[in-house]
Design an enzyme around this catalytic site. Structure first.
Site, PDB file in Angstrom:
ATOM      1  CG  ASP A   3      -1.969  -1.064   1.191  1.00  0.00           C
ATOM      2  OD1 ASP A   3      -2.064  -1.766   0.173  1.00  0.00           O
ATOM      3  OD2 ASP A   3      -2.704  -1.208   2.188  1.00  0.00           O
ATOM      4  CG  ASP A  19     -12.567  -2.428  -0.768  1.00  0.00           C
ATOM      5  OD1 ASP A  19     -11.993  -3.509  -0.983  1.00  0.00           O
ATOM      6  OD2 ASP A  19     -12.212  -1.348  -1.275  1.00  0.00           O
TER       7      ASP A  19
END
Length: 241
Positions: free
Chosen positions: A8, A130
């Site tokens: 990330d 998500d």
């Protein structure tokens, strides 16, 4: 079972968030390219990269990092974060990603996402779903769409959808194990789709359980950075597969 390490990015640096909270970020010193090369040396074939700056800015922000990763390794890179326009998905694929992960746009502009599936092929376009409290969260996990994942998947099957990365936000970054029931139920309901488990992998035992349950791939993030899963663990697993 495919192991997919995650990187990330914020400001070109490796970070991890807890439950998608930008205020709960931890910055790691590892250089993204060094991390990617270490994974490749272990035998990893596929890398999951999320441009967290891009997710907030609604457009990719770390494409120079992507170019470095693509030109300096042979990894199959899946890249997400801020892919909301035809220009942005083209930029990500042109910069070297093999697969573009699209989340918010698939909720907000379903016709456009369906067009991308057909234009670029289902092998290059991933639905990133998500989940928080059973509903899809969008815009860097900051907004609850009110849409169930099943509704999204069923809407895109006619366009050829074959890849979904599903993240249980409540488990992400917590190192407490995944929500296995969610992924098993989805994989059994939509056998034509390849689901990637994301969120909560805390140990090699979690990975072994995912394989035992018939899941195809898992994303590993914080567990690597925190030393719960080592590069040697990954190498040994891949050698035994």
């Amino acid at each position: 079972m495919e192991l997919i390490p995650a990187i990330d990015l914020i400001d070109g640096r490796c970070v991890r968030l807890t439950q998608g909270d930008y205020n709960e970020k931890k910055v790691y010193e590892q250089d993204p390219l060094d991390m990617a090369k270490s994974y490749a040396d272990c035998g990893i074939r596929r890398l999951h990269v999320v441009d967290l700056d891009g997710a907030k800015a609604k457009a990719p922000c770390n494409l120079k990092v992507l170019e470095k990763l693509a030109t300096s390794t042979n990894l199959d890179i899946e890249w997400g974060g801020g892919i909301k326009s035809s220009e942005s998905i083209k930029a990500v694929l042109d910069a070297g990603a093999n697969r573009a992960i699209c989340g918010s746009v698939a909720v907000d502009n379903r016709e456009l996402f369906a067009e991308w599936l057909q234009e670029y092929g289902a092998g290059h376009v991933i639905l990133g779903a998500d989940i928080r409290d059973g509903l899809v969260a969008t815009h860097g996990w900051l907004k609850n769409s009110g849409v169930a994942i099943e509704e999204l998947i069923e809407g895109f099957l006619p366009a050829g959808l074959t890849q979904v990365i599903c993240t249980d936000i409540s488990k992400d970054g917590m190192l407490q194990g995944p929500n296995f029931d969610l992924y098993v139920a989805l994989q059994q309901k939509y056998s034509q789709v390849d689901f990637t488990l994301s969120g909560g992998i805390s140990s090699m035992a979690d990975i072994a359980k995912a394989k035992e349950l018939g899941l195809h791939s898992v994303i590993i993030g914080k567990a690597i950075y925190e030393g719960r899963i080592t590069l040697n663990n990954i190498k040994e697993w891949l050698q035994n597969e």
